[in-house]
Design a protein around this motif. Structure first.
Motif, PDB file in Angstrom:
ATOM      1  N   CYS A  37       1.148  -0.949   0.176  1.00 45.04           N
ATOM      2  CA  CYS A  37      -0.269   0.267  -0.398  1.00 45.04           C
ATOM      3  C   CYS A  37       0.765   0.907  -0.181  1.00 45.04           C
ATOM      4  N   LYS A  71      -7.779  -3.922  -0.636  1.00 47.40           N
ATOM      5  CA  LYS A  71      -8.824  -3.268   0.492  1.00 47.40           C
ATOM      6  C   LYS A  71      -8.200  -3.642   1.263  1.00 47.40           C
ATOM      7  N   LYS A  72      -6.966  -3.295   1.325  1.00 44.31           N
ATOM      8  CA  LYS A  72      -6.091  -2.942   3.092  1.00 44.31           C
ATOM      9  C   LYS A  72      -5.837  -2.069   2.355  1.00 44.31           C
ATOM     10  N   VAL A  76     -11.084  -1.749  -6.393  1.00 46.66           N
ATOM     11  CA  VAL A  76     -10.786  -2.567  -6.577  1.00 46.66           C
ATOM     12  C   VAL A  76     -11.385  -4.009  -7.011  1.00 46.66           C
ATOM     13  N   THR A 128      -5.910   3.164  -4.108  1.00 46.60           N
ATOM     14  CA  THR A 128      -5.324   1.781  -4.796  1.00 46.60           C
ATOM     15  C   THR A 128      -4.162   2.156  -6.146  1.00 46.60           C
ATOM     16  N   ARG A 156      -7.803  -9.713  -4.276  1.00 45.95           N
ATOM     17  CA  ARG A 156      -9.112  -8.199  -3.791  1.00 45.95           C
ATOM     18  C   ARG A 156      -8.854  -8.153  -1.874  1.00 45.95           C
ATOM     19  N   SER A 157      -7.993  -8.924  -1.437  1.00 42.79           N
ATOM     20  CA  SER A 157      -8.334  -9.093   0.202  1.00 42.79           C
ATOM     21  C   SER A 157      -6.962  -7.729   0.448  1.00 42.79           C
TER      22      SER A 157
END
Length: 308
Positions: free
Chosen positions: A9, A162-163, A88, A168, A158-159
């Motif tokens: 991220c 999403k964090k 996402v 993004t 995806r997991s």
């Protein structure tokens, strides 16, 4: 560029020439690959249909390339603007389309090489195996297998994405995130096995052709077409697929990810070269059904070999 070593991220991407180059490369691939593959698919369906195993395999290869090409506008937009407003789910789908194309292209190109090998070296004994029905079953099995393999990757992507609450990173997540060593080894083994199959097929065909008479311009041209089929297949593997696979094995957590980013761009170019396979593999590629022979891939040379 700030980053999180666990899930990649980042708060934002700093504008850089490397992102602009990626955008230009994907734009060029889109501009060339979309019309080439769309026209190739139209010609394959209109002039050849699904009436031969080689044509079936090539239709599926063209579909795989088109799926990749249709995802490229998203890559162009992301690297041109360094923004991702599409969510996402869209990012996950775009990344998976690239992976699906790499895997299915490798398989379909290998199957085309094996089909040409059987047609040229074992034309009589392979008749029961080289059928349209068999080719269709193989293609369906390939799509089902690749889809099943992608399901865990979809859930994982995806997991992880999403964090990332603030920004993004989408395609840069693919570049910066450290992948599973097990997955990298499995993919590399898979690619290398297919590469070995292509190498063996090429050697066997060249040896078989060297033992056949080559008098006459038509026979020489047919032999050249056969060699070009395998040369293009090998070129696609060695230039576009192999470097990307090797870097997955030796990749360390490079914060810039320049090598992998470049190899992903390079791998996407394969969809522009695949139409050459159609041209050299199918007799009378540009002709209508009524003006061509119904078999594919150096038909006259195969008939000569049957008589010998």
């Amino acid at each position: 560029m700030s980053g999180n070593s666990t899930n990649s991220c980042i708060d934002a991407l700093d504008p850089s020439n490397r992102f602009l180059v990626s955008s230009v490369v994907y734009g060029l691939v889109l501009a060339v690959g979309l019309p080439l593959n769309a026209v190739s698919l139209w010609i394959l369906l209109r002039s050849h249909g699904l009436r031969s195993p080689c044509a079936v395999l090539m239709v599926n290869l063209a579909v795989s390339d088109l799926l990749l090409v249709l995802s490229l506008p998203l890559r162009v937009y992301f690297y041109a603007t360094l923004q991702w407003p599409f969510g996402v789910g869209t990012c996950t789908a775009a990344i998976l389309l690239f992976r699906v194309n790499i895997r299915t292209s490798c398989i379909f190109i290998t199957l085309i090489s094996v089909d040409r090998l059987l047609a040229l070296v074992f034309p009589l004994r392979s008749r029961s195996l080289r059928t349209t029905a068999c080719a269709c079953k193989c293609c369906v099995a390939v799509w089902i297998l690749i889809t099943i393999l992608c399901i865990p990757e979809i859930l994982h992507l995806r997991s992880k994405l999403k964090k990332c609450p603030n920004y993004t990173p989408c395609f840069e997540f693919q570049v910066l995130a450290k992948g599973s060593p097990t997955s990298a080894i499995a993919q590399a083994t898979f690619i290398l096995i297919l590469l070995v199959v292509n190498i063996v097929s090429t050697v066997v065909v060249i040896v078989a052709l060297s033992k056949r008479p080559s008098t006459g311009a038509a026979k020489i041209n047919n032999k050249m077409n056969v060699i070009l089929i395998f040369a293009v297949n090998m070129l696609v593997f060695i230039i576009f697929f192999l470097p990307f696979t090797i870097i997955l094995l030796i990749k360390t957590q490079d914060k810039e990810g320049q090598i992998l980013r470049g190899l992903i761009c390079l791998a996407s170019v394969n969809c522009c070269l695949d139409p050459l396979i159609y041209y050299f593999s199918l007799d009378s590629f540009w002709q209508d059904k009524g003006k061509r022979q119904t078999d594919v891939g150096t038909y006259s040379l195969s008939r000569t070999m049957e008589r010998s």
